[in-house]
Enzyme design. Structure first.
Site, short mmCIF file in Angstrom:
data_model
loop_
_atom_site.label_atom_id
_atom_site.label_comp_id
_atom_site.label_asym_id
_atom_site.label_seq_id
_atom_site.Cartn_x
_atom_site.Cartn_y
_atom_site.Cartn_z
N THR A 226 35.94 40.46 1.20
CA THR A 226 36.87 39.84 0.26
C THR A 226 36.90 38.33 0.46
OG1 THR A 226 38.27 41.81 0.03
CG2 THR A 226 39.31 39.68 -0.40
N GLY B 126 36.26 45.61 1.65
CA GLY B 126 36.58 45.30 3.03
C GLY B 126 37.20 43.92 3.15
N CYS B 127 37.82 43.67 4.29
CA CYS B 127 38.53 42.39 4.49
C CYS B 127 37.55 41.22 4.58
CB CYS B 127 39.42 42.47 5.71
SG CYS B 127 38.63 43.12 7.20
N TYR B 128 36.52 41.35 5.41
CA TYR B 128 35.54 40.26 5.53
C TYR B 128 34.83 39.99 4.19
CZ TYR B 128 35.79 40.18 10.70
OH TYR B 128 36.19 40.05 12.02
#
Length: 309
Positions: free
Chosen positions: A129, A125-127
Site C-alpha cells: 500500500t 498488504g501494508c508494505y
C-alpha cells in the site's frame, strides 16, 4: 445493510483488526455482527450483504470462494487473493487454488472503479500500500527510466511483523535496535512487483515502534526531471483523493499518519535523475482495517470518508 466480520479465534491481532473494522462499519450506519471463525457457519454468513474476513490465508482461501458463490460480497484482509499470476500464487499462497469471479485488488485510490464493481476485494498488504501509492503514478506517467533498479527500503513497527510471538518481536530484542528481515523472501515483494510489472528490490525492516510504515524508494527518472514535474503527476493522480496527502520536498514522517487512514507522500530529485520517494502510512489502518472500510464505502456507493474521519 448488514455486515459480518469474521476473525480467527484465540489470536489477538486479527481480533483487534476485526474490532476496528466493526467500529468503523457501525459508524457508517451498518448493522454489524462480529464472530470468531468457530462460532459461525456458511449459512449464517450467506445472510449478510458484505463479509469482512480477517483470517489466516488458508482459512480465507476456503471460505471466500464459497461466500462469493452464494452471492455475498467479500472484503478479505489476508493475502490469499492478491496475486493474479497462478505460479506466484502457488509459491506464496499455496492454499489458494482458484480466484473467484469478480476479484479486485483493493488499493482504493488506484482501483476505485474495480472495487466498486467487485464481488471480492483483496485488501492489499501494508508494505505494498505505502509503496505502490508512491510508485504507481510515476510508472503510469512514464517517468521511471526503463531497465533501472527500483529499490524499496521499508521500515515497519512491530505490529506489522505478524501476530505470532517470536524472539524477533520480544521487547528485549527489538527495543533499541533495528533489523532487516525477509530479504528476497517476503511475500509483499511479489505483490509490489505485480503492481509495477517489473522487478523490484524490496527489503523490509523492523523498528522499535508499535505501528506505522515508512517506505523509502529509490528510482531513476530522466536527467533534468524536476520535483515540480513529479508534483504535477501526483496532483493529477490523486486529485480528490481524501486519504492521500502530498508533502513534496517536505518529507513525511510516521507520526504524521499514526492512527489515521492517510498516506503521505514526499519526494526529492537531483539533476542527474536520482529520485527518492518517501511514503508513510499507519499499517493497522491504511495498511489494513482502514483501507478495508474505505473499500466498503466504495463498494456500497457511500462517501469514501464514512467511518474514517
Amino acid at each position: 445493510m448488514r455486515a459480518v466480520v469474521i476473525f480467527e479465534s484465540m489470536t489477538g491481532n486479527t481480533e483487534r483488526a476485526a474490532g476496528l473494522i466493526a467500529t468503523a462499519a457501525r459508524d457508517a450506519g451498518a448493522e454489524v455482527a462480529l464472530f470468531s471463525i468457530d462460532q459461525i457457519g456458511l449459512k449464517e454468513l450467506a445472510e449478510a450483504d458484505v463479509v469482512f474476513l480477517a483470517l489466516p490465508d488458508s482459512a480465507a482461501a476456503e471460505i471466500a470462494p464459497a461466500l462469493v458463490d452464494a452471492g455475498v460480497r467479500v472484503i478479505d484482509l489476508s493475502g490469499a487473493f492478491r496475486l493474479r499470476d497462478a505460479a506466484a500464487r502457488a509459491r506464496w499462497y499455496p492454499d489458494t487454488h482458484r480466484l473467484p469471479p469478480g476479484v479486485a485488488y483493493g488499493l482504493t485510490e488506484r482501483e476505485r472503479g474495480a472495487v466498486a464493481r467487485a464481488q471480492l476485494v483483496a485488501n492489499p498488504g501494508c508494505y505494498p500500500t505505502a509503496t505502490l501509492l508512491a510508485l504507481a503514478p510515476l510508472a503510469e506517467a512514464g517517468l521511471l527510466v526503463a531497465g533501472t533498479d527500483i529499490i524499496v527500503d521499508a521500515k515497519s513497527g512491530v505490529s506489522g511483523a505478524g501476530k505470532t510471538p517470536s524472539e524477533r518481536t520480544h521487547f528485549s530484542e527489538i527495543h533499541g535496535s533495528l533489523a532487516a528481515y525477509g530479504v528476497f523472501s517476503h511475500r509483499h515483494g511479489a505483490e509490489i512487483e505485480q503492481g509495477m510489472g517489473r522487478e523490484v528490490t524490496f527489503t523490509p525492516h523492523l523498528v522499535p515502534i508499535d505501528r506505522g510504515i515508512l517506505s523509502t524508494i529509490y528510482v531513476r527518472v530522466a536527467p533534468g526531471t524536476t520535483e515540480a514535474a513529479l508534483a504535477d503527476v501526483y496532483e493529477r493522480a490523486y486529485r480528490g483523493a481524501t486519504f492521500v496527502r502530498l508533502a513534496g520536498p517536505s518529507l513525511p514522517e510516521i507520526k504524521h499518519v499514526a492512527r489515521t487512514n492517510f498516506c503521505d507522500i514526499g519526494w526529492r530529485v537531483d539533476p542527474s535523475g536520482r529520485a527518492v520517494l518517501v511514503s508513510v502510512i499507519d499499517n493497522l489502518l491504511k495498511g489494513a482495517s482502514g483501507q478495508a472500510v474505505q473499500n466498503l464505502n466504495v463498494m456500497l456507493g457511500l462517501d469514501e470518508r464514512t467511518g474514517l474521519l
